[in-house]
Design an enzyme around this catalytic site. Structure first.
Site, PDB file in Angstrom:
ATOM      1  N   SER A 145      28.498  -9.654 -62.297  1.00 45.39           N
ATOM      2  CA  SER A 145      28.161 -10.460 -61.133  1.00 45.39           C
ATOM      3  C   SER A 145      28.425 -11.918 -61.446  1.00 45.39           C
ATOM      4  CB  SER A 145      26.677 -10.274 -60.771  1.00 45.39           C
ATOM      5  OG  SER A 145      26.270 -11.215 -59.785  1.00 45.39           O
ATOM      6  N   TYR A 157      18.028 -10.000 -64.005  1.00 47.01           N
ATOM      7  CA  TYR A 157      19.295  -9.595 -63.394  1.00 47.01           C
ATOM      8  C   TYR A 157      20.441 -10.440 -63.939  1.00 47.01           C
ATOM      9  CZ  TYR A 157      22.770  -8.337 -59.888  1.00 47.01           C
ATOM     10  OH  TYR A 157      23.908  -7.895 -59.268  1.00 47.01           O
TER      11      TYR A 157
END
Length: 266
Positions: A145, A157
């Site tokens: 990401s 994350y």
């Protein structure tokens, strides 16, 4: 896109984790359209069966279904055993984010997030590589990401995706000359179910920052052909990640908090 790697099928095989929606479904459909058979890995068997039926009807694709929970050791082991038999493509797409501040989220949920986002990527890549290297052919796409390049969208994350990027980049040097390609795919905001499932409000994100699944898949495959290890789809995210390396990290964090909902996310 690549030749078979000694598996039993006359067609090349792509194993995709998290294929029941979003980017995983996009990769599954794309590889099916390119003449690959599929191995689908997820927890929702019903959705995988529906996808398998669609792929058979559209592309005459055979799909093997593995109902596995990658947050568990037994689930990861089952998939690793299948990878050991040989596949041509591995797409490590499964992953999830969670809502809430880090110190309020249950430790078990945080651990599950790391087990899916990090441990599964490492273990499944390790399981796939021996057969790929033996056949001098293979492709591994590890879905990371932009959050792994521009931290602040959630501590665990972002950290998990930073691992995927560093892990893939580190492996690329060792794989040079083996016939095996590896990529860390770093998309920005994609219109998928990821944020909705996590309960994260994304209403503050400007429309130009959203990418479609098809755009991300196409960019990933194009970058594979040119040998890019880190793929950042979308000109807007190429600009952002370049600027992110040049401007102070404190400014990056402030921008993330305003536009990226950096708080109340893990």
């Amino acid at each position: 896109m690549s030749k078979p790697s000694g598996n039993a099928s006359a067609r090349p095989v792509a194993l995709v984790t998290g294929p029941t929606s979003g980017l995983g479904a996009g990769f599954a459909e794309k590889f099916a359209s390119l003449g690959y058979d599929l191995v689908l890995v997820a927890r929702d068997e019903q959705k995988m069966c529906a996808l398998a039926e669609d792929m058979k009807e559209l592309f005459d694709t055979d799909c093997e279904i593995l109902r596995s929970d990658l947050s568990t050791a037994s689930g990861r082991e089952e998939v690793a055993l299948r990878l050991g038999k040989g596949v041509d493509v591995l797409v490590n797409n499964a992953g999830f984010a969670t809502s809430g501040e880090f110190w309020t989220v249950e430790p078990e949920l945080l651990q599950a997030q790391l087990d899916v986002n990090v441990t599964a990527v490492m273990q499944l890549t390790r399981a796939a590589l021996p057969a790929m290297i033996s056949s001098a052919n293979g492709t591994i796409i590890n879905v990371a990401s932009v959050a792994g390049l521009l931290s602040g969208r959630g501590p665990t994350y972002s950290a998990s995706k930073a691992f995927v990027i560093s892990f893939s980049e580190g492996l690329s040097g060792g794989l040079e000359g083996t016939g095996v390609r590896i990529q860390a795919l770093c998309p920005g905001f994609i219109r998928t179910e990821l944020h909705q499932r996590a309960g994260i409000d994304m209403s503050s994100i400007p429309k130009p920052m959203w990418l479609s699944v098809d755009e991300v898949v196409a960019a990933s495959l194009a970058d594979l052909e040119t040998g890019k290890v880190i793929s950042v789809p979308g000109i807007q995210y190429k600009v952002l990640t370049t600027l992110g390396r040049l401007v102070p990290k404190s400014l990056v964090r402030r921008v993330n908090n305003v536009f990226g909902r950096g708080r109340a996310r893990t």
